[in-house]
Motif scaffolding. Structure first.
Motif, PDB file in Angstrom:
ATOM      1  N   ILE A 155       0.841  -1.207   0.000  1.00 52.56           N
ATOM      2  CA  ILE A 155       0.000   0.000   0.000  1.00 52.56           C
ATOM      3  C   ILE A 155       0.872   1.252   0.000  1.00 52.56           C
ATOM      4  CG2 ILE A 155      -1.615   1.367   1.387  1.00 52.56           C
ATOM      5  CD1 ILE A 155      -2.921  -1.303   2.205  1.00 52.56           C
ATOM      6  N   ILE A 156       1.879   1.287   0.851  1.00 52.00           N
ATOM      7  CA  ILE A 156       2.764   2.451   0.914  1.00 52.00           C
ATOM      8  C   ILE A 156       3.518   2.613  -0.403  1.00 52.00           C
ATOM      9  CG2 ILE A 156       4.805   3.444   2.038  1.00 52.00           C
ATOM     10  CD1 ILE A 156       2.310   3.714   3.735  1.00 52.00           C
ATOM     11  N   PHE A 157       3.991   1.505  -0.981  1.00 58.17           N
ATOM     12  CA  PHE A 157       4.703   1.576  -2.261  1.00 58.17           C
ATOM     13  C   PHE A 157       3.793   2.150  -3.353  1.00 58.17           C
ATOM     14  CE2 PHE A 157       6.015  -0.266  -6.331  1.00 58.17           C
ATOM     15  CZ  PHE A 157       7.299   0.240  -6.399  1.00 58.17           C
ATOM     16  N   PHE A 158       2.555   1.679  -3.398  1.00 51.76           N
ATOM     17  CA  PHE A 158       1.594   2.182  -4.384  1.00 51.76           C
ATOM     18  C   PHE A 158       1.331   3.671  -4.172  1.00 51.76           C
ATOM     19  CE2 PHE A 158      -2.894   2.785  -5.713  1.00 51.76           C
ATOM     20  CZ  PHE A 158      -2.718   2.564  -7.064  1.00 51.76           C
ATOM     21  N   MET A 159       1.188   4.091  -2.932  1.00 51.69           N
ATOM     22  CA  MET A 159       0.948   5.499  -2.641  1.00 51.69           C
ATOM     23  C   MET A 159       2.181   6.354  -2.936  1.00 51.69           C
ATOM     24  SD  MET A 159      -2.096   5.964  -1.881  1.00 51.69           S
ATOM     25  CE  MET A 159      -3.336   4.718  -1.940  1.00 51.69           C
ATOM     26  N   VAL A 160       3.377   5.800  -2.749  1.00 47.11           N
ATOM     27  CA  VAL A 160       4.600   6.540  -3.085  1.00 47.11           C
ATOM     28  C   VAL A 160       4.672   6.776  -4.586  1.00 47.11           C
ATOM     29  CG1 VAL A 160       7.125   6.361  -3.197  1.00 47.11           C
ATOM     30  CG2 VAL A 160       5.932   5.869  -1.076  1.00 47.11           C
ATOM     31  N   VAL A 161       4.326   5.755  -5.364  1.00 48.91           N
ATOM     32  CA  VAL A 161       4.327   5.919  -6.825  1.00 48.91           C
ATOM     33  C   VAL A 161       3.340   7.006  -7.232  1.00 48.91           C
ATOM     34  CG1 VAL A 161       3.764   4.780  -9.009  1.00 48.91           C
ATOM     35  CG2 VAL A 161       5.126   3.583  -7.297  1.00 48.91           C
ATOM     36  N   ILE A 162       2.149   6.961  -6.683  1.00 53.20           N
ATOM     37  CA  ILE A 162       1.138   7.988  -6.997  1.00 53.20           C
ATOM     38  C   ILE A 162       1.610   9.364  -6.520  1.00 53.20           C
ATOM     39  CG2 ILE A 162      -1.191   8.804  -6.459  1.00 53.20           C
ATOM     40  CD1 ILE A 162      -2.057   5.889  -6.346  1.00 53.20           C
ATOM     41  N   GLY A 163       2.109   9.437  -5.305  1.00 49.28           N
ATOM     42  CA  GLY A 163       2.565  10.715  -4.751  1.00 49.28           C
ATOM     43  C   GLY A 163       3.724  11.299  -5.534  1.00 49.28           C
ATOM     44  N   GLU A 164       4.690  10.466  -5.886  1.00 48.82           N
ATOM     45  CA  GLU A 164       5.842  10.956  -6.647  1.00 48.82           C
ATOM     46  C   GLU A 164       5.429  11.433  -8.034  1.00 48.82           C
ATOM     47  OE1 GLU A 164       9.082  11.414  -5.589  1.00 48.82           O
ATOM     48  OE2 GLU A 164       8.102  11.039  -3.687  1.00 48.82           O
ATOM     49  N   LEU A 165       4.547  10.701  -8.685  1.00 54.62           N
ATOM     50  CA  LEU A 165       4.072  11.132 -10.005  1.00 54.62           C
ATOM     51  C   LEU A 165       3.309  12.452  -9.907  1.00 54.62           C
ATOM     52  CD1 LEU A 165       2.914   7.768 -11.603  1.00 54.62           C
ATOM     53  CD2 LEU A 165       4.836   9.189 -12.298  1.00 54.62           C
ATOM     54  N   PHE A 166       2.458  12.561  -8.903  1.00 50.42           N
ATOM     55  CA  PHE A 166       1.659  13.768  -8.723  1.00 50.42           C
ATOM     56  C   PHE A 166       2.543  14.975  -8.416  1.00 50.42           C
ATOM     57  CE2 PHE A 166      -0.741  16.638  -5.909  1.00 50.42           C
ATOM     58  CZ  PHE A 166      -1.733  17.030  -6.790  1.00 50.42           C
ATOM     59  N   ILE A 167       3.434  14.813  -7.449  1.00 49.79           N
ATOM     60  CA  ILE A 167       4.268  15.946  -7.032  1.00 49.79           C
ATOM     61  C   ILE A 167       5.242  16.344  -8.133  1.00 49.79           C
ATOM     62  CG2 ILE A 167       6.044  16.683  -5.391  1.00 49.79           C
ATOM     63  CD1 ILE A 167       4.536  14.981  -3.285  1.00 49.79           C
ATOM     64  N   SER A 168       5.894  15.350  -8.763  1.00 49.42           N
ATOM     65  CA  SER A 168       6.893  15.690  -9.784  1.00 49.42           C
ATOM     66  C   SER A 168       6.273  16.279 -11.042  1.00 49.42           C
ATOM     67  CB  SER A 168       7.736  14.473 -10.131  1.00 49.42           C
ATOM     68  OG  SER A 168       6.936  13.474 -10.730  1.00 49.42           O
ATOM     69  N   ASN A 169       5.050  15.876 -11.379  1.00 58.96           N
ATOM     70  CA  ASN A 169       4.404  16.409 -12.584  1.00 58.96           C
ATOM     71  C   ASN A 169       3.634  17.700 -12.335  1.00 58.96           C
ATOM     72  OD1 ASN A 169       5.313  14.410 -14.347  1.00 58.96           O
ATOM     73  ND2 ASN A 169       3.642  13.045 -13.764  1.00 58.96           N
ATOM     74  N   CYS A 170       2.970  17.800 -11.216  1.00 55.96           N
ATOM     75  CA  CYS A 170       2.133  18.976 -10.952  1.00 55.96           C
ATOM     76  C   CYS A 170       2.856  20.069 -10.162  1.00 55.96           C
ATOM     77  CB  CYS A 170       0.876  18.551 -10.200  1.00 55.96           C
ATOM     78  SG  CYS A 170      -0.167  17.416 -11.125  1.00 55.96           S
ATOM     79  N   PHE A 171       3.734  19.678  -9.258  1.00 56.91           N
ATOM     80  CA  PHE A 171       4.418  20.640  -8.391  1.00 56.91           C
ATOM     81  C   PHE A 171       5.907  20.309  -8.287  1.00 56.91           C
ATOM     82  CE2 PHE A 171       0.044  20.167  -6.862  1.00 56.91           C
ATOM     83  CZ  PHE A 171      -0.403  21.469  -6.985  1.00 56.91           C
ATOM     84  N   PRO A 172       6.658  20.422  -9.378  1.00 56.59           N
ATOM     85  CA  PRO A 172       8.082  20.054  -9.323  1.00 56.59           C
ATOM     86  C   PRO A 172       8.910  20.942  -8.393  1.00 56.59           C
ATOM     87  CG  PRO A 172       7.552  21.079 -11.422  1.00 56.59           C
ATOM     88  CD  PRO A 172       6.252  20.884 -10.689  1.00 56.59           C
ATOM     89  N   GLN A 173       8.436  22.117  -8.061  1.00 56.42           N
ATOM     90  CA  GLN A 173       9.181  22.998  -7.165  1.00 56.42           C
ATOM     91  C   GLN A 173       9.168  22.483  -5.728  1.00 56.42           C
ATOM     92  OE1 GLN A 173       6.272  23.750  -8.675  1.00 56.42           O
ATOM     93  NE2 GLN A 173       4.968  24.972  -7.377  1.00 56.42           N
ATOM     94  N   TYR A 174       8.319  21.509  -5.421  1.00 58.70           N
ATOM     95  CA  TYR A 174       8.222  20.988  -4.066  1.00 58.70           C
ATOM     96  C   TYR A 174       8.947  19.660  -3.873  1.00 58.70           C
ATOM     97  CZ  TYR A 174       4.835  24.649  -3.235  1.00 58.70           C
ATOM     98  OH  TYR A 174       4.225  25.859  -3.105  1.00 58.70           O
ATOM     99  N   THR A 175       9.816  19.296  -4.791  1.00 52.08           N
ATOM    100  CA  THR A 175      10.640  18.105  -4.568  1.00 52.08           C
ATOM    101  C   THR A 175      11.892  18.517  -3.802  1.00 52.08           C
ATOM    102  OG1 THR A 175      11.709  18.401  -6.709  1.00 52.08           O
ATOM    103  CG2 THR A 175       9.806  16.930  -6.630  1.00 52.08           C
ATOM    104  N   PHE A 176      12.367  17.651  -2.937  1.00 56.21           N
ATOM    105  CA  PHE A 176      13.573  17.937  -2.164  1.00 56.21           C
ATOM    106  C   PHE A 176      14.325  16.639  -1.919  1.00 56.21           C
ATOM    107  CE2 PHE A 176      10.304  17.064   0.863  1.00 56.21           C
ATOM    108  CZ  PHE A 176      10.921  16.462   1.938  1.00 56.21           C
ATOM    109  N   LYS A 177      15.550  16.760  -1.434  1.00 54.42           N
ATOM    110  CA  LYS A 177      16.456  15.619  -1.339  1.00 54.42           C
ATOM    111  C   LYS A 177      15.936  14.523  -0.396  1.00 54.42           C
ATOM    112  CE  LYS A 177      20.531  16.636   0.108  1.00 54.42           C
ATOM    113  NZ  LYS A 177      21.941  16.871   0.413  1.00 54.42           N
ATOM    114  N   GLY A 178      15.387  14.857   0.708  1.00 52.08           N
ATOM    115  CA  GLY A 178      14.946  13.871   1.692  1.00 52.08           C
ATOM    116  C   GLY A 178      13.482  13.510   1.599  1.00 52.08           C
TER     117      GLY A 178
END
Length: 126
Positions: free
Chosen positions: A14-37
């Motif tokens: 479940i967490i892995f699936f949500m990480v994939v969704i979250g990473e796709l959403f954040i990187s595509n819609c809000f790339p300014q909010y990605t950070f190293k950690g």
């Protein structure tokens, strides 16, 4: 298969699936909010839900379920505030990105949490 391994596999998937969704959403819609950690946040939720799932006992009465749910929500809120404060303290220059990522994952993980709560409520012994 032991109960611990089943819980570990379900929570991890479940967490892995949500990480994939979250990473796709954040990187595509809000790339300014990605950070190293950024993976510290899903790791925190993985540990939180794994620990919570370990304390759920399958045959619960309605009173036990209500006490567990209220206790879990209160503990989740307190521990989440401590975690996000500590993460923001150690990564001061990325506070906005941390808070934004935390809110995204918190909201994404409400869906499986609610579904699991409904499942448990249906299987409460009267």
């Amino acid at each position: 298969m032991s109960r611990f391994l089943k819980i570990l596999m379900v929570v991890t998937s479940i967490i892995f699936f949500m990480v994939v969704i979250g990473e796709l959403f954040i990187s595509n819609c809000f790339p300014q909010y990605t950070f190293k950690g950024h993976l510290a946040i899903p790791l925190y939720f993985w540990l939180l839900y794994l620990l919570a799932a370990m304390f759920v006992q399958a045959p619960m009465t309605a009173v036990e379920y209500t006490k567990f749910l209220i206790g879990f929500k209160a503990l989740k809120m307190f521990v989440s505030m401590v975690f996000i404060t500590a993460l923001a303290f150690f990564m001061r220059e990325q506070v906005v990105a941390i808070v934004f990522n935390f809110i995204i994952y918190y909201l994404l993980l409400l869906v499986p949490e609610c579904l699991y709560s409904i499942y448990i409520k249906k299987h409460i012994k009267k």
